[in-house]
Design a protein around this motif. Structure first.
Motif, mmCIF file in Angstrom:
data_model
loop_
_atom_site.group_PDB
_atom_site.id
_atom_site.type_symbol
_atom_site.label_atom_id
_atom_site.label_comp_id
_atom_site.label_asym_id
_atom_site.label_seq_id
_atom_site.Cartn_x
_atom_site.Cartn_y
_atom_site.Cartn_z
ATOM 1 N N TYR A 287 1.966 5.631 -10.097
ATOM 2 C CA TYR A 287 0.550 5.303 -9.873
ATOM 3 C C TYR A 287 -0.355 6.529 -9.900
ATOM 4 O O TYR A 287 -1.568 6.405 -9.791
ATOM 5 N N LYS A 288 0.240 7.708 -9.999
ATOM 6 C CA LYS A 288 -0.493 8.964 -10.201
ATOM 7 C C LYS A 288 -1.581 9.221 -9.159
ATOM 8 O O LYS A 288 -2.675 9.687 -9.491
ATOM 9 N N LYS A 289 -1.298 8.923 -7.904
ATOM 10 C CA LYS A 289 -2.256 9.203 -6.835
ATOM 11 C C LYS A 289 -2.270 10.707 -6.567
ATOM 12 O O LYS A 289 -1.237 11.358 -6.496
ATOM 13 N N SER B 299 -0.102 15.055 -8.935
ATOM 14 C CA SER B 299 0.029 13.592 -8.945
ATOM 15 C C SER B 299 1.479 13.155 -8.773
ATOM 16 O O SER B 299 1.780 11.975 -8.879
ATOM 17 N N GLU B 300 2.356 14.101 -8.544
ATOM 18 C CA GLU B 300 3.763 13.794 -8.287
ATOM 19 C C GLU B 300 4.029 13.995 -6.800
ATOM 20 O O GLU B 300 3.140 14.326 -6.048
ATOM 21 N N GLY B 301 5.250 13.874 -6.412
ATOM 22 C CA GLY B 301 5.600 14.106 -5.017
ATOM 23 C C GLY B 301 7.069 14.456 -4.885
ATOM 24 O O GLY B 301 7.768 13.917 -4.040
ATOM 25 N N ARG B 302 7.523 15.372 -5.708
ATOM 26 C CA ARG B 302 8.925 15.781 -5.630
ATOM 27 C C ARG B 302 9.173 16.549 -4.332
ATOM 28 O O ARG B 302 8.250 17.124 -3.750
ATOM 29 N N LEU C 75 0.838 -1.201 0.000
ATOM 30 C CA LEU C 75 0.000 0.000 0.000
ATOM 31 C C LEU C 75 0.875 1.254 0.000
ATOM 32 O O LEU C 75 0.618 2.194 -0.752
ATOM 33 N N GLN C 76 1.901 1.240 0.816
ATOM 34 C CA GLN C 76 2.810 2.382 0.895
ATOM 35 C C GLN C 76 3.392 2.697 -0.489
ATOM 36 O O GLN C 76 3.412 3.845 -0.921
ATOM 37 N N ASN C 77 3.822 1.678 -1.203
ATOM 38 C CA ASN C 77 4.383 1.859 -2.536
ATOM 39 C C ASN C 77 3.328 2.335 -3.530
ATOM 40 O O ASN C 77 3.584 3.232 -4.336
ATOM 41 N N ARG C 78 2.149 1.750 -3.501
ATOM 42 C CA ARG C 78 1.086 2.109 -4.463
ATOM 43 C C ARG C 78 0.650 3.561 -4.317
ATOM 44 O O ARG C 78 0.237 4.175 -5.293
ATOM 45 N N VAL C 79 0.702 4.080 -3.109
ATOM 46 C CA VAL C 79 0.259 5.455 -2.886
ATOM 47 C C VAL C 79 1.389 6.461 -3.089
ATOM 48 O O VAL C 79 1.172 7.543 -3.621
ATOM 49 N N LYS D 148 4.205 17.856 -13.877
ATOM 50 C CA LYS D 148 2.992 17.428 -14.570
ATOM 51 C C LYS D 148 1.920 18.498 -14.340
ATOM 52 O O LYS D 148 1.993 19.261 -13.382
ATOM 53 N N PRO D 149 0.914 18.556 -15.201
ATOM 54 C CA PRO D 149 -0.159 19.527 -14.980
ATOM 55 C C PRO D 149 -0.795 19.342 -13.603
ATOM 56 O O PRO D 149 -0.880 18.231 -13.081
#
Length: 176
Positions: free
Chosen positions: A64-66, A134-137, A55-59, A98-99
């Motif tokens: 995965y564009k969460k 949807s990113e997390g830089r 779950l940690q990886n998927r989010v 990303k937009p």
């Protein structure tokens, strides 16, 4: 069954369980859980914690564009040109973002007082936006708003994928 915790991280808290300073360990005493992504020390709001590595990886993995949504106070009256640039994506040192989804908002009526108040300047107004990415830089939202000329003064994450901050009090958490 996986443990999933939603924590309202206060300003100044380091998003890890060990180390110097004010850490998650001062607020959450549940063994073997880890943050799903991070919020920097200067940011507030929703942090998801889990004991489930899948779950940690998927989010947290950008592929995965969460969607993560933030309420942001910026210095100055943000312009349509700036919000349009954020929506299209801006060029940072580590590449184009990303937009994003952006909307101008009024100061939220649910805001809590912050332990370290935001600086106020007599001749410089502030404004608020809601931004979804949807990113997390690293420090991405702060770098994006600065890139378009409106430095972030306060940043509060209000959702991560399907989890919402809701009415969780600062420094408290709920289990799902």
């Amino acid at each position: 069954m996986a443990k999933v915790i939603a924590f309202n991280k206060p300003f100044g808290v380091i998003c890890q369980f060990s180390g110097e300073g004010d850490t998650l360990a001062n607020y959450v005493n549940i063994p073997d859980i880890y943050p799903v992504g991070r919020l920097d020390k200067d940011s507030e709001g929703l942090v998801i914690l889990t004991d489930d590595g899948y779950l940690q990886n998927r989010v947290s993995d950008p592929k995965y564009k969460k969607i993560k949504t933030y309420v942001v106070q910026v210095e100055g009256e943000i312009t349509n040109t700036a919000t349009s640039a954020l929506e299209k994506g801006v060029k940072l040192k580590d590449g184009m973002t990303k937009p994003a989804s952006i909307k101008k908002i009024e100061e939220p009526d649910w805001l809590w007082d912050r332990s370290n108040p935001i600086r106020k300047r007599k001749n410089i107004p502030t404004s608020w936006i809601e931004i979804s990415i949807s990113e997390g830089r690293n420090r991405q939202v702060r770098r994006m708003t600065a890139c378009v000329g409106f430095p972030t003064l306060r940043l509060i994450r209000i959702s991560v994928d399907r989890w919402k901050l809701g009415n969780i009090k600062v420094g408290s958490y709920v289990s799902f």
